[in-house]
Design a protein around this motif. Structure first.
Motif, short mmCIF file in Angstrom:
data_model
loop_
_atom_site.label_atom_id
_atom_site.label_comp_id
_atom_site.label_asym_id
_atom_site.label_seq_id
_atom_site.Cartn_x
_atom_site.Cartn_y
_atom_site.Cartn_z
N VAL A 287 0.88 -1.17 0.00
CA VAL A 287 0.00 0.00 0.00
C VAL A 287 0.91 1.22 0.00
O VAL A 287 1.62 1.49 0.99
N ALA A 288 0.92 1.95 -1.11
CA ALA A 288 1.91 3.02 -1.30
C ALA A 288 1.58 4.27 -0.48
O ALA A 288 2.44 4.84 0.18
N HIS A 289 0.33 4.70 -0.53
CA HIS A 289 -0.01 5.98 0.09
C HIS A 289 -1.07 5.85 1.18
O HIS A 289 -1.55 6.85 1.70
N PRO A 300 0.12 3.07 4.93
CA PRO A 300 1.09 2.66 3.91
C PRO A 300 2.04 1.60 4.46
O PRO A 300 2.40 1.62 5.63
N GLY A 301 2.44 0.66 3.60
CA GLY A 301 3.37 -0.36 4.04
C GLY A 301 3.20 -1.65 3.26
O GLY A 301 2.40 -1.74 2.32
N ASP A 302 4.00 -2.65 3.65
CA ASP A 302 3.96 -3.97 3.01
C ASP A 302 3.08 -4.90 3.82
O ASP A 302 3.18 -4.96 5.05
N TYR A 303 2.23 -5.65 3.12
CA TYR A 303 1.27 -6.53 3.77
C TYR A 303 1.27 -7.91 3.11
O TYR A 303 1.63 -8.05 1.94
N VAL A 304 0.86 -8.90 3.90
CA VAL A 304 0.49 -10.20 3.35
C VAL A 304 -1.04 -10.24 3.37
O VAL A 304 -1.65 -10.06 4.43
#
Length: 515
Positions: A287-289, A300-304
């Protein structure tokens, strides 16, 4: 107060009725008035429902306002009644108020009518708010009782389950790979895991679960549950697993993730009574923004992402509005507790994730769960490993456990892996064992927290005063809250929650001895 009031007016004089309506409208009240003239029409209008306020003349042919007020109080106690009369004296007014009337207004003083209506409706709103608060308080009390009950049951139940699961794992370790008994042992293990899940579901929801988050490969977790989920949903449902190309890592309690998948699979199964398709997918997303999806903010961040989709009956907007409420269920009595999705929601919140649900009637349901992606070494699997692959040692370990079956199991596991094991049933006995021990020094104490005579916390303080380098590993089937009350919630202390597996015990003991 409601923008449009539905008023039932019991009045036999059309001129008086018109005057009352004009007074209400001149006072700025937006209202819809239904006029009736006798008892039968009055009762019929009440039973039809939708009435916000009753206005009634005091004297009518074969009926009167006092009887009308008493009737409303007995059948519709939350409905306000205002008597509007030209003949109401002081004594009759008192009788009317005792009979259930909210207020009375003389026809020659109709200027009081609008303030009386506004005050009556404000009182209705206040009573409704009070009832809502009472309902919330009762719900909170109910959840507190459930939490206390679950916490008490967890200790004894976890000891029983740990004995079953532990000996099943030991049996599995010793069986040959081609033994037909492996399947039987596996079924016992799966049944035990489901029993542990039932307890965990209550504990998770009541926020009283003992949480041990570790780094896990999400794809591995999902694939290990494949066989059990297929048995759970039945043969009339086609289940497809679509793991992501690259396995994302999340930090969570292993049992939590299994609990989420089982709850979602059961809900999907129940939504497809004549069969259908269940799809379970995992993928890494970024999720970039940030933003808002389905009224939820995603940072924002990296997710599974875990996506569970079915082709079932779907849900209406009304059902979706109650989706995560405790004990809310659309299933028949005896078919559901209403804790499944509430539990999933609680777990996802604990993992700092997001859960999104999209569904339409007749078009199935899709649940997407976003877990924050993490880096770090993977935690070793908790499933039964071959005995030869588990870490071993020769150190002396003291096991302090008041439950005989658990003490015997723990001693057997550690002895199988080469350790010298001493045992005690409580803290006092453990201190005596240490003082009388003449062999190689005791390197580690593995102790239950809550025991009769002397608990693990007090025993540990005595032992550390005498042997500062002694390592102590705590265990318990009680919940975080209970353990905190006993004073062993220090983050520097090492803790292994029950039910633990032989593999989990062997790894944790070796980690502590090598640290």
């Amino acid at each position: 107060m409601k923008s449009l009031l539905h008023i039932l007016h019991l009045e036999d004089d059309p001129n008086d009725a018109a005057l009352v309506l004009a007074t209400l409208e001149d006072g700025g009240l937006l209202c819809e008035v239904t006029r009736v003239q006798d008892r039968g029409a009055f009762v019929a209008a009440l039973e039809q429902g939708g009435i916000d306020l009753v206005l009634s003349d005091f004297t009518l042919p074969a009926f009167d306002g006092l009887a009308a007020a008493e009737m409303v109080r007995s059948g519709w106690p939350d409905l306000p009644v205002i008597l509007v009369s030209g003949t109401l004296g002081e004594e009759l007014a008192i009788d009317a108020l005792k009979g259930g009337a909210t207020d009375y207004v003389l026809k020659e003083r109709l200027s009081r009518l609008v303030p009386a209506v506004r005050r009556a409706m404000q009182e209705v709103g206040a009573r409704a708010e009070c009832k809502q608060l009472e309902a919330q308080f009762i719900e909170a009390q109910k959840m507190e009782v459930i939490g206390q009950l679950a916490g008490g049951v967890a200790h004894d139940f976890n000891n029983i389950l740990m004995t079953i699961m532990g000996y099943t794992d030991l049996l599995t370790m010793e069986l040959a790979q081609d033994s037909p008994l492996l399947e039987y042992a596996g079924e016992i293990r799966h049944a035990s895991e489901r029993a542990a899940g039932l307890t965990r579901q209550l504990l998770v929801f009541s926020r009283k679960e003992t949480v041990q988050p570790v780094v896990l490969d999400f794809n591995v977790v999902v694939q290990e549950l494949d066989k059990m989920l297929r048995r759970l949903i039945g043969e009339n449902i086609d289940m497809e697993m679509i793991p992501g190309a690259r396995g994302g890592r999340v930090k969570a309690d292993p049992g939590y993730l299994g609990q989420i998948l089982m709850n979602l699979a059961v809900n999907a199964r129940d939504a497809m009574p004549t069969g259908g398709k269940l799809t379970i997918e995992t993928s890494n997303v970024t999720v970039a923004h940030g933003g808002v999806l389905n009224c939820q903010e995603i940072l924002p961040g990296d997710y599974v992402m875990l996506r569970v989709s079915d082709t079932g009956t779907g849900m209406s907007e009304e059902v979706k509005s109650h989706l995560f409420e405790a004990f809310f269920t659309t299933k028949p009595k005896g078919k559901g507790t209403g804790l499944g999705l509430a539990t999933c929601h609680a777990i996802v919140q604990l993992c700092r994730g997001n859960i999104l649900v999209s569904s339409e009637l007749g078009r199935g349901t899709t649940v997407e769960i976003y877990f924050p992606r993490v880096a770090g070494p993977l935690y070793p699997a908790g499933r039964a490993e071959r005995s030869a692959s588990l870490p071993r040692g020769t150190e002396t370990i003291l096991v302090v456990e008041d439950e005989p079956s658990v003490r015997l199991l723990t001693r057997g596991v550690l002895q199988t892996h080469g350790y010298e094991v001493l045992c005690a049933s409580n803290g006092q006995e453990a201190l005596q064992v240490v003082s009388e021990h003449k062999g190689p020094p005791i390197r580690l104490v593995f102790t239950d927290v809550i025991m009769p005579c002397m608990g693990g916390k007090m025993m540990a303080e005595w032992l550390r005063a005498l042997h500062p380098d002694l390592k102590i590993l705590f265990t318990s089937g009680y919940t975080d809250e209970t353990i905190a009350e006993m004073g062993t919630d220090d983050a520097t202390l090492t803790f292994l929650p029950k039910p633990y597996t032989p593999a989990g015990l062997a790894h944790r003991v070796r980690e502590m001895l090598d640290s």
